[in-house]
Design a protein around this motif. Structure first.
Motif, PDB file in Angstrom:
ATOM      1  N   ARG A  66       0.979  -1.239  -0.021  1.00 43.40           N
ATOM      2  CA  ARG A  66       0.022  -0.066  -0.177  1.00 43.40           C
ATOM      3  C   ARG A  66       0.690   1.247   0.105  1.00 43.40           C
ATOM      4  NH1 ARG A  66      -5.315  -1.818   1.635  1.00 43.40           N
ATOM      5  NH2 ARG A  66      -5.136  -3.921   2.485  1.00 43.40           N
ATOM      6  N   LEU A  67       0.369   2.117  -0.659  1.00 48.99           N
ATOM      7  CA  LEU A  67       1.190   3.530  -0.745  1.00 48.99           C
ATOM      8  C   LEU A  67       0.865   4.433   0.439  1.00 48.99           C
ATOM      9  CD1 LEU A  67       0.371   4.627  -4.390  1.00 48.99           C
ATOM     10  CD2 LEU A  67       2.652   3.770  -3.510  1.00 48.99           C
ATOM     11  N   THR A  68       1.863   5.007   0.986  1.00 51.40           N
ATOM     12  CA  THR A  68       1.611   5.989   2.117  1.00 51.40           C
ATOM     13  C   THR A  68       1.215   7.086   1.330  1.00 51.40           C
ATOM     14  OG1 THR A  68       3.933   6.710   1.878  1.00 51.40           O
ATOM     15  CG2 THR A  68       3.863   4.918   3.415  1.00 51.40           C
ATOM     16  N   ALA A  69       1.197   8.201   2.265  1.00 52.39           N
ATOM     17  CA  ALA A  69       0.642   9.499   1.711  1.00 52.39           C
ATOM     18  C   ALA A  69       1.778  10.256   0.871  1.00 52.39           C
ATOM     19  CB  ALA A  69       0.426  10.458   2.837  1.00 52.39           C
ATOM     20  N   ASP A  70       3.045  10.035   1.063  1.00 54.71           N
ATOM     21  CA  ASP A  70       4.074  10.542   0.269  1.00 54.71           C
ATOM     22  C   ASP A  70       4.447   9.597  -0.939  1.00 54.71           C
ATOM     23  OD1 ASP A  70       4.906  12.376   1.998  1.00 54.71           O
ATOM     24  OD2 ASP A  70       6.594  11.452   2.821  1.00 54.71           O
ATOM     25  N   GLY A  71       4.102   8.331  -0.984  1.00 53.13           N
ATOM     26  CA  GLY A  71       3.942   7.544  -2.043  1.00 53.13           C
ATOM     27  C   GLY A  71       2.872   7.508  -3.071  1.00 53.13           C
ATOM     28  N   LEU A  72       1.421   8.218  -2.465  1.00 53.94           N
ATOM     29  CA  LEU A  72       0.654   8.383  -3.329  1.00 53.94           C
ATOM     30  C   LEU A  72       0.762   9.915  -4.124  1.00 53.94           C
ATOM     31  CD1 LEU A  72      -2.352   8.161  -4.331  1.00 53.94           C
ATOM     32  CD2 LEU A  72      -3.128   9.320  -2.021  1.00 53.94           C
ATOM     33  N   LEU A  73       1.438  10.651  -3.293  1.00 58.64           N
ATOM     34  CA  LEU A  73       1.758  12.154  -3.872  1.00 58.64           C
ATOM     35  C   LEU A  73       2.659  12.078  -5.090  1.00 58.64           C
ATOM     36  CD1 LEU A  73       1.718  15.062  -3.731  1.00 58.64           C
ATOM     37  CD2 LEU A  73       3.784  14.981  -2.540  1.00 58.64           C
ATOM     38  N   LEU A  74       3.732  10.834  -4.942  1.00 57.76           N
ATOM     39  CA  LEU A  74       4.814  10.652  -6.206  1.00 57.76           C
ATOM     40  C   LEU A  74       3.955  10.099  -7.240  1.00 57.76           C
ATOM     41  CD1 LEU A  74       7.480  10.704  -7.273  1.00 57.76           C
ATOM     42  CD2 LEU A  74       7.922   8.660  -6.047  1.00 57.76           C
ATOM     43  N   ALA A  75       3.067   9.032  -6.750  1.00 62.26           N
ATOM     44  CA  ALA A  75       2.321   8.279  -7.724  1.00 62.26           C
ATOM     45  C   ALA A  75       1.427   9.285  -8.676  1.00 62.26           C
ATOM     46  CB  ALA A  75       1.591   7.149  -7.208  1.00 62.26           C
ATOM     47  N   LEU A  76       0.576   9.957  -7.863  1.00 61.10           N
ATOM     48  CA  LEU A  76      -0.106  11.159  -8.762  1.00 61.10           C
ATOM     49  C   LEU A  76       0.682  11.792  -9.532  1.00 61.10           C
ATOM     50  CD1 LEU A  76      -2.661  11.643  -5.916  1.00 61.10           C
ATOM     51  CD2 LEU A  76      -3.097  10.488  -7.989  1.00 61.10           C
ATOM     52  N   SER A  77       1.716  12.287  -9.288  1.00 57.15           N
ATOM     53  CA  SER A  77       2.599  13.159  -9.970  1.00 57.15           C
ATOM     54  C   SER A  77       3.152  12.453 -11.536  1.00 57.15           C
ATOM     55  CB  SER A  77       3.769  13.759  -9.305  1.00 57.15           C
ATOM     56  OG  SER A  77       4.647  12.693  -9.201  1.00 57.15           O
ATOM     57  N   MET A  78       3.277  11.046 -11.320  1.00 55.35           N
ATOM     58  CA  MET A  78       3.582  10.349 -12.301  1.00 55.35           C
ATOM     59  C   MET A  78       2.425  10.017 -13.121  1.00 55.35           C
ATOM     60  SD  MET A  78       6.947  10.640 -12.178  1.00 55.35           S
ATOM     61  CE  MET A  78       6.872   9.843 -13.697  1.00 55.35           C
ATOM     62  N   VAL A  79       1.317   9.815 -12.630  1.00 52.68           N
ATOM     63  CA  VAL A  79       0.146   9.398 -13.504  1.00 52.68           C
ATOM     64  C   VAL A  79      -0.131  10.686 -14.174  1.00 52.68           C
ATOM     65  CG1 VAL A  79      -2.325   9.088 -13.300  1.00 52.68           C
ATOM     66  CG2 VAL A  79      -0.773   7.823 -12.173  1.00 52.68           C
ATOM     67  N   ARG A  80      -0.134  11.943 -13.604  1.00 58.11           N
ATOM     68  CA  ARG A  80      -0.582  13.206 -14.347  1.00 58.11           C
ATOM     69  C   ARG A  80       0.254  13.258 -15.470  1.00 58.11           C
ATOM     70  NH1 ARG A  80      -2.707  18.207 -14.169  1.00 58.11           N
ATOM     71  NH2 ARG A  80      -1.462  20.063 -14.557  1.00 58.11           N
ATOM     72  N   ARG A  81       1.615  13.144 -15.223  1.00 57.19           N
ATOM     73  CA  ARG A  81       2.514  13.237 -16.602  1.00 57.19           C
ATOM     74  C   ARG A  81       2.132  12.274 -17.538  1.00 57.19           C
ATOM     75  NH1 ARG A  81       8.168  14.475 -15.689  1.00 57.19           N
ATOM     76  NH2 ARG A  81       8.317  16.335 -14.518  1.00 57.19           N
ATOM     77  N   HIS A  82       1.909  10.990 -17.295  1.00 56.78           N
ATOM     78  CA  HIS A  82       1.711  10.009 -18.210  1.00 56.78           C
ATOM     79  C   HIS A  82       0.296  10.403 -19.036  1.00 56.78           C
ATOM     80  CE1 HIS A  82       1.998   5.839 -19.792  1.00 56.78           C
ATOM     81  NE2 HIS A  82       0.776   5.908 -19.759  1.00 56.78           N
ATOM     82  N   ARG A  83      -0.784  10.700 -18.092  1.00 57.61           N
ATOM     83  CA  ARG A  83      -1.837  10.866 -18.952  1.00 57.61           C
ATOM     84  C   ARG A  83      -1.856  11.993 -19.904  1.00 57.61           C
ATOM     85  NH1 ARG A  83      -5.409   7.956 -14.046  1.00 57.61           N
ATOM     86  NH2 ARG A  83      -4.548   5.918 -14.502  1.00 57.61           N
ATOM     87  N   LEU A  84      -1.299  13.091 -19.209  1.00 60.25           N
ATOM     88  CA  LEU A  84      -1.382  14.497 -20.050  1.00 60.25           C
ATOM     89  C   LEU A  84      -0.391  14.131 -21.451  1.00 60.25           C
ATOM     90  CD1 LEU A  84      -0.823  17.083 -17.347  1.00 60.25           C
ATOM     91  CD2 LEU A  84      -2.550  16.970 -19.033  1.00 60.25           C
ATOM     92  N   LEU A  85       0.701  13.287 -21.315  1.00 64.17           N
ATOM     93  CA  LEU A  85       1.533  12.951 -22.641  1.00 64.17           C
ATOM     94  C   LEU A  85       0.870  12.173 -23.556  1.00 64.17           C
ATOM     95  CD1 LEU A  85       4.922  12.241 -20.805  1.00 64.17           C
ATOM     96  CD2 LEU A  85       4.551  13.917 -22.401  1.00 64.17           C
ATOM     97  N   GLU A  86      -0.013  11.270 -22.928  1.00 67.14           N
ATOM     98  CA  GLU A  86      -0.824  10.410 -23.612  1.00 67.14           C
ATOM     99  C   GLU A  86      -1.695  11.441 -24.619  1.00 67.14           C
ATOM    100  OE1 GLU A  86      -1.030   5.830 -22.169  1.00 67.14           O
ATOM    101  OE2 GLU A  86      -2.740   7.225 -21.782  1.00 67.14           O
ATOM    102  N   THR A  87      -2.541  12.423 -23.836  1.00 67.51           N
ATOM    103  CA  THR A  87      -3.412  13.265 -24.446  1.00 67.51           C
ATOM    104  C   THR A  87      -2.906  14.018 -25.441  1.00 67.51           C
ATOM    105  OG1 THR A  87      -4.898  13.198 -22.368  1.00 67.51           O
ATOM    106  CG2 THR A  87      -5.319  14.945 -23.944  1.00 67.51           C
ATOM    107  N   ILE A 135      -7.347  12.352 -15.110  1.00 73.02           N
ATOM    108  CA  ILE A 135      -5.905  13.073 -14.928  1.00 73.02           C
ATOM    109  C   ILE A 135      -6.048  13.947 -13.805  1.00 73.02           C
ATOM    110  CG2 ILE A 135      -4.345  14.824 -15.916  1.00 73.02           C
ATOM    111  CD1 ILE A 135      -5.639  13.979 -18.630  1.00 73.02           C
ATOM    112  N   PRO A 136      -4.960  13.572 -12.796  1.00 74.96           N
ATOM    113  CA  PRO A 136      -5.022  14.073 -11.679  1.00 74.96           C
ATOM    114  C   PRO A 136      -4.754  15.673 -11.819  1.00 74.96           C
ATOM    115  CG  PRO A 136      -3.607  12.096 -11.265  1.00 74.96           C
ATOM    116  CD  PRO A 136      -4.042  12.062 -12.798  1.00 74.96           C
ATOM    117  N   ALA A 137      -5.277  16.752 -11.134  1.00 74.69           N
ATOM    118  CA  ALA A 137      -4.803  17.978 -11.132  1.00 74.69           C
ATOM    119  C   ALA A 137      -3.474  18.545 -10.410  1.00 74.69           C
ATOM    120  CB  ALA A 137      -5.911  18.738 -10.419  1.00 74.69           C
ATOM    121  N   ALA A 138      -3.055  19.458 -10.710  1.00 71.37           N
ATOM    122  CA  ALA A 138      -1.774  19.833 -10.327  1.00 71.37           C
ATOM    123  C   ALA A 138      -1.618  19.694  -8.580  1.00 71.37           C
ATOM    124  CB  ALA A 138      -1.096  21.399 -11.020  1.00 71.37           C
ATOM    125  N   ASP A 139      -2.771  19.972  -8.147  1.00 76.81           N
ATOM    126  CA  ASP A 139      -2.614  19.947  -6.588  1.00 76.81           C
ATOM    127  C   ASP A 139      -2.752  18.489  -6.077  1.00 76.81           C
ATOM    128  OD1 ASP A 139      -5.450  19.512  -6.819  1.00 76.81           O
ATOM    129  OD2 ASP A 139      -6.105  21.180  -5.883  1.00 76.81           O
TER     130      ASP A 139
END
Length: 237
Positions: A66-87, A135-139
């Motif tokens: 399971r992701l911690t709060a810090d792990g989730l923050l990092l994961a969301l930043s990478m998911v945001r990057r990946h999905r914006l690039l796909e778009t 796509i996660p928002a910047a926040d």
């Protein structure tokens, strides 16, 4: 939104852990993580120990990851990057939706935060990628649609296709060929006898078409009821 710099391997791991649990409550196991990343179980065990030491995951021997709060923050930043690039690849460069995943995997580790945010602005800050994934928002907030897998719905259920899994490019090409796409209206008609295919009607009026979909296909499609709220916002803890 991207936190302290980390290696691309760490970024890949937390992104896969997040993506596995995004559309279901069940956490990921070490063997499932190894299968998704295409690496040996021993490699996963070593990396999970590193992730735990860095405070990115919670994990006990023989238990789920399971992701911690810090792990989730990092994961969301990478998911945001990946999905914006796909778009961007689909909307601006003419890629098809079955081609973008591998390209985005390469680019997401290389581009800067400034590039990502300028790309988001260029795209008009989209809320979902070409496959319907939010796509996660910047926040770090995420708007999740109230959707369910098509193969879990009862006969008579109606709605719109909200998300299409991108795990298999061949499946995406099949759906494209059959014009089964995001926001298509769908009605569950029933199942063929003896555990057969799921029968669905896609479209309305004269344009409606009936399909017999295997569980592999119908299990890759998520449907939201018509008239429901578009989603709920989840924030990083």
């Amino acid at each position: 939104m991207k936190p302290t710099p980390t290696s691309s391997s760490v970024e890949d791991y937390v992104k896969v852990i997040y993506a596995f649990t995004e559309w279901q409550d069940k956490p990921i196991s070490s063997s499932q993580l190894a299968a998704r990343l295409g690496v040996a179980n021993s490699s996963v065990s070593e990396m999970v120990r590193k992730l735990k030491d860095q405070g990115l995951v919670d994990h006990q021997p023989y238990s789920a990851i399971r992701l911690t709060a810090d792990g989730l923050l990092l994961a969301l930043s990478m998911v945001r990057r990946h999905r914006l690039l796909e778009t961007y690849l689909v909307q601006e460069l003419g890629y098809t939706w079955d081609e973008v995943h591998d390209e985005a995997e390469l680019l997401e580790h290389a581009v800067s935060d400034t590039f990502i945010e300028r790309m988001a602005a260029k795209l008009g800050h989209p809320s979902r990628d070409p496959h319907g994934d939010p796509i996660p928002a910047a926040d770090g907030s995420v708007v999740m649609p109230p959707a369910h897998r098509m193969n879990q719905l009862d006969p008579g259920h109606q709605g719109r296709i909200t998300r299409i899994s991108d795990h298999d490019p061949a499946l995406l090409r099949y759906l494209d060929q059959e014009r089964i796409e995001l926001d298509s209206l769908v009605r569950i008609e029933g199942r063929r006898p003896f555990g057969g295919a799921l029968v669905v009607r896609i479209g309305t009026g004269a344009a409606a078409r009936d399909f017999d979909l295997t569980d592999e296909v119908s299990g890759s499609l998520w449907v939201s009821p018509e008239g429901t709220h578009p989603g709920c916002t989840l924030a990083v803890p």
